[in-house]
Design an enzyme around this catalytic site. Sequence first.
Site, PDB file in Angstrom:
ATOM      1  N   LYS A  64       2.614   5.454  -7.794  1.00 44.08           N
ATOM      2  CA  LYS A  64       1.517   6.428  -7.692  1.00 44.08           C
ATOM      3  C   LYS A  64       1.633   7.473  -8.800  1.00 44.08           C
ATOM      4  CE  LYS A  64       1.087   6.751  -2.658  1.00 44.08           C
ATOM      5  NZ  LYS A  64       1.202   7.687  -1.542  1.00 44.08           N
ATOM      6  N   HIS A 121      -1.679 -26.808   7.196  1.00 43.91           N
ATOM      7  CA  HIS A 121      -2.235 -27.629   6.121  1.00 43.91           C
ATOM      8  C   HIS A 121      -1.946 -27.007   4.763  1.00 43.91           C
ATOM      9  CE1 HIS A 121      -4.492 -30.193   8.949  1.00 43.91           C
ATOM     10  NE2 HIS A 121      -4.359 -29.110   9.702  1.00 43.91           N
ATOM     11  N   GLU A 148      -7.184   6.640  -3.248  1.00 42.33           N
ATOM     12  CA  GLU A 148      -8.150   5.590  -2.920  1.00 42.33           C
ATOM     13  C   GLU A 148      -9.151   6.089  -1.879  1.00 42.33           C
ATOM     14  OE1 GLU A 148      -4.877   5.312  -3.038  1.00 42.33           O
ATOM     15  OE2 GLU A 148      -4.220   3.317  -3.673  1.00 42.33           O
ATOM     16  N   LYS A 196      -4.066  10.623   6.806  1.00 44.41           N
ATOM     17  CA  LYS A 196      -3.118  11.580   7.370  1.00 44.41           C
ATOM     18  C   LYS A 196      -3.015  12.810   6.459  1.00 44.41           C
ATOM     19  CE  LYS A 196       1.753  11.821   8.759  1.00 44.41           C
ATOM     20  NZ  LYS A 196       2.969  11.051   8.990  1.00 44.41           N
ATOM     21  N   GLU A 213       7.477  -2.015   5.067  1.00 46.59           N
ATOM     22  CA  GLU A 213       7.525  -0.606   4.667  1.00 46.59           C
ATOM     23  C   GLU A 213       8.593   0.133   5.475  1.00 46.59           C
ATOM     24  OE1 GLU A 213       3.993   1.876   2.712  1.00 46.59           O
ATOM     25  OE2 GLU A 213       3.815   1.769   4.876  1.00 46.59           O
ATOM     26  N   GLY A 267       2.208   6.757   9.358  1.00 46.40           N
ATOM     27  CA  GLY A 267       0.959   6.064   9.047  1.00 46.40           C
ATOM     28  C   GLY A 267       0.872   4.678   9.665  1.00 46.40           C
ATOM     29  N   ARG A 268       1.934   3.876   9.482  1.00 51.55           N
ATOM     30  CA  ARG A 268       1.891   2.486   9.966  1.00 51.55           C
ATOM     31  C   ARG A 268       2.092   2.380  11.470  1.00 51.55           C
ATOM     32  NH1 ARG A 268       5.851   3.665   6.605  1.00 51.55           N
ATOM     33  NH2 ARG A 268       8.027   3.557   7.242  1.00 51.55           N
TER      34      ARG A 268
HETATM   35  C1  G6Q Z   1       2.303   4.115   6.235  1.00 49.02           C
HETATM   36  C2  G6Q Z   1       2.270   4.664   4.901  1.00 49.02           C
HETATM   37  C3  G6Q Z   1       0.993   4.415   4.147  1.00 49.02           C
HETATM   38  C4  G6Q Z   1      -0.115   5.402   4.465  1.00 49.02           C
HETATM   39  C5  G6Q Z   1      -1.195   5.288   3.394  1.00 49.02           C
HETATM   40  C6  G6Q Z   1      -2.370   6.188   3.660  1.00 49.02           C
HETATM   41  O1  G6Q Z   1       3.203   4.284   7.006  1.00 49.02           O
HETATM   42  O2  G6Q Z   1       2.614   5.987   4.947  1.00 49.02           O
HETATM   43  O3  G6Q Z   1       0.506   3.111   4.304  1.00 49.02           O
HETATM   44  O4  G6Q Z   1      -0.629   5.178   5.729  1.00 49.02           O
HETATM   45  O5  G6Q Z   1      -0.636   5.587   2.143  1.00 49.02           O
HETATM   46  O6  G6Q Z   1      -1.971   7.519   3.719  1.00 49.02           O
HETATM   47  P1  G6Q Z   1      -2.956   8.601   4.258  1.00 49.02           P
HETATM   48  O7  G6Q Z   1      -3.245   8.329   5.670  1.00 49.02           O
HETATM   49  O8  G6Q Z   1      -2.264   9.925   4.069  1.00 49.02           O
HETATM   50  O9  G6Q Z   1      -4.210   8.502   3.430  1.00 49.02           O
END
Ligand code: G6Q
Length: 548
Positions: A512, A384, A212, A206, A353, A267-268
């Site tokens: 972070k 199990h 990463e 996003k 989250e 994002g989620r």
């Molecule tokens: C979700 C969070 C988080 C996000 C990641 C990746 O709701 O905001 O999991 O999706 O940190 O972020 P980017 O899409 O900006 O790389």
Amino acid sequence: MTQPTRLPAWNALQAHKAEIAGLHMRDLFKEDPERYSRFSIHWDEFVFDYSKNRITPRTVDLLLQLARQAELAPRIEGMFRGDKINVTEERAVLHVALRNRSNRPICVDGVDVMPAVNRVLERMARFTAAVRSGEWRGYTGKAITDIVNIGIGGSDLGPRTVVEALKPYGSDKLRAHFVSNVDDADLIETVKHLSPETTLFCVASKTFATQETMTNGLSARAWLLDHARDDAAVAKHFVAVSTNAERVAAFGIDVANMFEFWDWVGGRYSLWSAIGLPIALAVGMDRFEELLEGAHQVDEHFRTTPFERNIPVLMGLLGIWYNNFFDAQTYAILPYDQYLEYLPTYLQQGDMESNGKTIDINGQPVAYPTGPVIFGQPGTNGQHAFYQLIHQGSELIPCDFIAAAQGHHSLGRHHEILIANFLAQPEALMRGKTYDEALAELRASGVDENDLAKPAAAKTFPGNKPTNTILYRKLTPRVLGSLIALYEHKIFTQGAIWNINSFDQMGVELGKQLAQTILAELSNDEPASSHDSSTNGLINAYKHLRQK
Ligand code: G6Q
């Protein structure tokens, strides 16, 4: 917007909890032959059975009063209307617009977002068709055989969960892979069997600033160029999904190869946006649209159904019942469907989250428990492993049991065995086994009368453990879209009642920031001294050990 604990229904629920604490579900079922029909809902291709909960009609009545007093209905309307309910980031929360198959206008700042949503869907459709038909070619003219999604968190778990769940609709001609971890093992192990000539990377972020994803993206680019030895290959092997065109261009991906989404998509909650591109590539755009349709049906259900028949509202309220009145701190998601392998992890992020907050939307600390710990794995494996604690441990762990009436395969009696277990576990959790029943069993198996007491105590199950059961016809794209949306709105319901902002995630920032400082310190061999003694000690031990 008041704290829920000040609402009359909250106090009434506390008193009611004391009244029903001694009731056992076993007796409630005996007393009321209508309990299943009273507390279950048949909707679309789903059955939602919530009769195996520690509830009476009065409980449900009080929970519904709580929802009304917490102004859940206007809050739902606010989300669908495009109000900026993500108050800390001043953003609308409109994943519902991404799957708004009715095309009813939804406005943010007075502008209908639907034309932009539809434009991106059309671009995804064209691109997906080109890749799947083999018209889109790699740098040596070969068709694409493998897609690698590079993203993390919300830009990984959604598409990963759905691609896995819809495997029966995929094809061996185009395989999807997911790289998320900055640990280089993730990328290396993924690409080691792939050919750069036929691999397409989808860099999904996003912000396009996530360490990463940027690190993995650059290494993937280097891997491609190592073989292609021509920068022009990047345009044929890299696409981006982002809200940030400038950063995409700076990374070296042509913005013509960028699929856009918007700041009002969390994002989620983003798998319904262009973040779902790997899904569309893996199963085709028609299937992706069926997924959207399934979610849209749940959006309509959530928006328009009276709360007493509204599945996500009831799911949310039942969660609150245990979380806030029984001190349950965990919640298990147990899909008896191997294709839903990643669902517990996906919902772990979605729920934890979103509702792992202790500051309310007015900036005040909350005085009540909020989001529980979510965990789980597909049945029957967990039976199990950790179910022991659910049956006989000291914690109360409400569970959702999830399964398909029809599997995708028909190998022997596998599916029936699976379903027998799926049905037996909630029954066992509800009924339990009394001491006398355990005694009788031991006696019948010939155990000596003097040796009965201890094993009978150990073999006693208290029962009265709450479960919901979600049964659907078959895990189609449409059903999957509905299933995920049910949970999204459950999470919304709980966040609204807890009066917290379910749509930011400030709690991920501090680590972070500190990692940036430490990363700079790792680039030299100087001893660290600016942290606490533990962090200093560990940095220095790492520096020492890495040299050996
Ligand atoms: C979700 C969070 C988080 C996000 C990641 C990746 O709701 O905001 O999991 O999706 O940190 O972020 P980017 O899409 O900006 O790389």
